[in-house]
Design a protein around this motif. Structure first.
Motif, PDB file in Angstrom:
ATOM      1  N   ARG A  82      40.957  57.577 111.755  1.00 41.93           N
ATOM      2  CA  ARG A  82      41.418  56.193 111.648  1.00 41.93           C
ATOM      3  C   ARG A  82      42.488  55.924 112.700  1.00 41.93           C
ATOM      4  NH1 ARG A  82      40.686  58.555 106.732  1.00 41.93           N
ATOM      5  NH2 ARG A  82      38.993  57.657 105.484  1.00 41.93           N
ATOM      6  N   PRO A  83      42.749  54.652 113.002  1.00 41.03           N
ATOM      7  CA  PRO A  83      43.578  54.342 114.170  1.00 41.03           C
ATOM      8  C   PRO A  83      45.080  54.544 114.014  1.00 41.03           C
ATOM      9  CG  PRO A  83      42.761  52.336 113.140  1.00 41.03           C
ATOM     10  CD  PRO A  83      42.073  53.460 112.471  1.00 41.03           C
ATOM     11  N   TYR A  84      45.592  54.686 112.785  1.00 43.91           N
ATOM     12  CA  TYR A  84      47.037  54.886 112.612  1.00 43.91           C
ATOM     13  C   TYR A  84      47.309  56.314 112.167  1.00 43.91           C
ATOM     14  CZ  TYR A  84      51.704  54.675 110.512  1.00 43.91           C
ATOM     15  OH  TYR A  84      53.016  54.933 110.167  1.00 43.91           O
ATOM     16  N   ASN A  85      48.218  56.986 112.868  1.00 39.68           N
ATOM     17  CA  ASN A  85      48.593  58.366 112.558  1.00 39.68           C
ATOM     18  C   ASN A  85      49.946  58.344 111.847  1.00 39.68           C
ATOM     19  OD1 ASN A  85      49.488  61.046 112.568  1.00 39.68           O
ATOM     20  ND2 ASN A  85      48.522  61.509 114.535  1.00 39.68           N
ATOM     21  N   PRO A  86      49.968  58.412 110.512  1.00 38.52           N
ATOM     22  CA  PRO A  86      51.239  58.308 109.793  1.00 38.52           C
ATOM     23  C   PRO A  86      52.160  59.500 110.022  1.00 38.52           C
ATOM     24  CG  PRO A  86      49.467  58.833 108.261  1.00 38.52           C
ATOM     25  CD  PRO A  86      48.828  58.537 109.584  1.00 38.52           C
ATOM     26  N   ASP A  89      53.695  58.514 113.086  1.00 38.83           N
ATOM     27  CA  ASP A  89      54.066  57.101 113.058  1.00 38.83           C
ATOM     28  C   ASP A  89      53.693  56.400 114.360  1.00 38.83           C
ATOM     29  OD1 ASP A  89      55.061  54.707 112.074  1.00 38.83           O
ATOM     30  OD2 ASP A  89      57.135  55.124 112.688  1.00 38.83           O
ATOM     31  N   VAL A  90      52.462  56.605 114.779  1.00 43.86           N
ATOM     32  CA  VAL A  90      51.954  56.003 116.012  1.00 43.86           C
ATOM     33  C   VAL A  90      50.507  55.575 115.780  1.00 43.86           C
ATOM     34  CG1 VAL A  90      51.396  56.379 118.450  1.00 43.86           C
ATOM     35  CG2 VAL A  90      53.421  57.450 117.487  1.00 43.86           C
ATOM     36  N   SER A  91      50.144  54.428 116.322  1.00 44.23           N
ATOM     37  CA  SER A  91      48.737  54.032 116.413  1.00 44.23           C
ATOM     38  C   SER A  91      48.284  54.341 117.834  1.00 44.23           C
ATOM     39  CB  SER A  91      48.571  52.539 116.110  1.00 44.23           C
ATOM     40  OG  SER A  91      48.935  52.250 114.775  1.00 44.23           O
ATOM     41  N   GLN A  94      46.254  51.968 119.981  1.00 43.79           N
ATOM     42  CA  GLN A  94      46.833  50.644 120.155  1.00 43.79           C
ATOM     43  C   GLN A  94      47.944  50.648 121.194  1.00 43.79           C
ATOM     44  OE1 GLN A  94      49.208  48.667 116.840  1.00 43.79           O
ATOM     45  NE2 GLN A  94      47.299  47.487 116.725  1.00 43.79           N
ATOM     46  N   TYR A 318      42.881  64.827 117.690  1.00 42.39           N
ATOM     47  CA  TYR A 318      43.557  63.572 117.352  1.00 42.39           C
ATOM     48  C   TYR A 318      45.082  63.708 117.444  1.00 42.39           C
ATOM     49  CZ  TYR A 318      44.793  59.466 114.462  1.00 42.39           C
ATOM     50  OH  TYR A 318      45.310  58.291 113.978  1.00 42.39           O
ATOM     51  N   THR A 322      47.403  61.816 120.101  1.00 46.66           N
ATOM     52  CA  THR A 322      48.537  61.016 119.638  1.00 46.66           C
ATOM     53  C   THR A 322      49.807  61.388 120.382  1.00 46.66           C
ATOM     54  OG1 THR A 322      47.564  60.808 117.422  1.00 46.66           O
ATOM     55  CG2 THR A 322      49.914  60.338 117.620  1.00 46.66           C
ATOM     56  N   TRP A 329      53.292  55.596 125.934  1.00 49.29           N
ATOM     57  CA  TRP A 329      53.892  54.383 125.369  1.00 49.29           C
ATOM     58  C   TRP A 329      55.403  54.359 125.611  1.00 49.29           C
ATOM     59  CZ3 TRP A 329      55.309  54.061 119.608  1.00 49.29           C
ATOM     60  CH2 TRP A 329      55.751  52.780 119.259  1.00 49.29           C
TER      61      TRP A 329
END
Length: 334
Positions: A82-86, A89-91, A94, A318, A322, A329
């Motif tokens: 899924r697109p959000y890596n908790p 704490d980064v998407s 995106q 993944y 990330t 970013w």
């Protein structure tokens, strides 16, 4: 009739926001493109921050073959990501443009030619993607990947190597280039930063004490799998961060660093390995380092069960993606 995804645009994406994965609320995860995490292909964008490339090559293995099918298996298992890596704490998809750059077509009969092809092709990918994560394939490919990184960054590279084995052996059946020799060759070629390299998760029988003596002479530190029973993940990760310092860091993950209970689908399994939670935990804590590239290798799906190995490998990729996306970013490149 409706086809998803729709036909590709005539021109590659060049908008202000990254082109992300296929929307799973519109196209079921078991449908759609077979790219990693259903990301766009490299030819769909002008330029990327992170490129994921496969190397379906296993001519360098010494026991069970089959890692040539690893990239396809890892991509298939990545459909559920899924697109959000908790945890970080980064998407990642995106905040950075992440793409699947496809596979490198290597000669399966000539290791020397395959090694040259990997180095040359990854350099071409790196010309369009600031950072590259590679899915193997066997561990032979780490050597040309390190050669390319050394050339690109203009200085020796620190190495964090997750593996059940040292991979600093010398000659096997007269062959100098196999999946058990890449880091000895890298040391001999001056690719590695002296005193800034470490193996993590090593275990199992060796050919003799000389294997450890040679490895120490080359300047590697070792964190064994047994160390994870008496030390915390934070403590081990802290040691690795201190060891590599502010140098450019390459992370190489042989999936056999995991116990066969977590990753049975590999060529040279060893009992007593890490859990997938321990591996991912250490990787997440490498955000304090200057990671510039990575590989995940030795997934051999013919020996896998219920995608255990492929799922673990897809999550490993993944977490590495990330890390690199977050660096892009935040502008944290070396």
């Amino acid at each position: 009739m409706t086809l998803h995804p729709p036909a590709l645009p005539a021109e590659p994406h060049d908008g202000p926001e990254p082109l992300g994965p296929v929307d799973s609320s519109r196209v079921p995860r078991f449908a759609g493109p077979p790219t990693f995490a259903r990301l766009p292909r490299l030819d769909q964008v002008r330029r990327a921050d992170v490129g994921i490339v496969g190397v379906p090559f296993d001519t360098g293995v010494s026991y069970r073959p089959g890692a040539r099918f690893g990239p396809a298996a890892v991509r298939e298992a990545s459909r559920l990501l899924r697109p959000y890596n908790p945890a970080q704490d980064v998407s990642p998809f995106q905040v950075a443009q992440v793409v699947d750059a496809g596979d490198i077509a290597c000669n399966p009969f000539d290791i020397g030619e395959a090694v040259r092809t990997v180095q040359e092709t990854v350099a071409e990918v790196a010309a369009r993607c600031d950072r590259v994560v590679t899915i193997g394939g066997d561990h032979t490919i780490a050597l040309p990947l390190l050669r390319e990184a050394r050339q690109r960054f203009g200085e020796p590279i620190a190495l964090i190597h997750f593996d059940a084995h040292l991979d600093t052996w010398d000659i096997y059946f007269g062959a100098a280039y196999t999946h058990g020799t890449p880091f000895r060759r890298a040391h001999e070629e001056g690719l590695l930063a002296e005193g800034a390299c470490a193996h993590v998760g090593t275990r199992g029988p060796l050919y003799g004490r000389i294997d450890l003596d040679d490895d120490a002479r080359m300047g590697f530190g070792i964190v064994t799998s047994d160390d994870f029973q008496v030390r915390t993940v934070d403590d081990i990760a802290g040691e690795l961060v201190r060891r590599v310092g502010d140098r450019p860091v390459y992370v190489s993950v042989d999936i056999d660093v995991l116990d066969p209970a977590h990753a049975p689908g590999t060529g040279t399994p060893e009992a007593g390995g890490l859990t997938s939670r321990e591996l991912l935990g250490v990787l997440r804590r490498l955000s304090a380092t200057q990671v510039v590239g990575a590989d995940v290798v030795e997934v051999a799906p013919a020996y896998d069960h219920a995608q255990l190995t492929s799922v673990a490998a897809s999550h490993t990729v993944y977490e590495l993606v990330t890390l690199l996306a977050a660096k892009a970013w935040r502008g944290g490149s070396p």
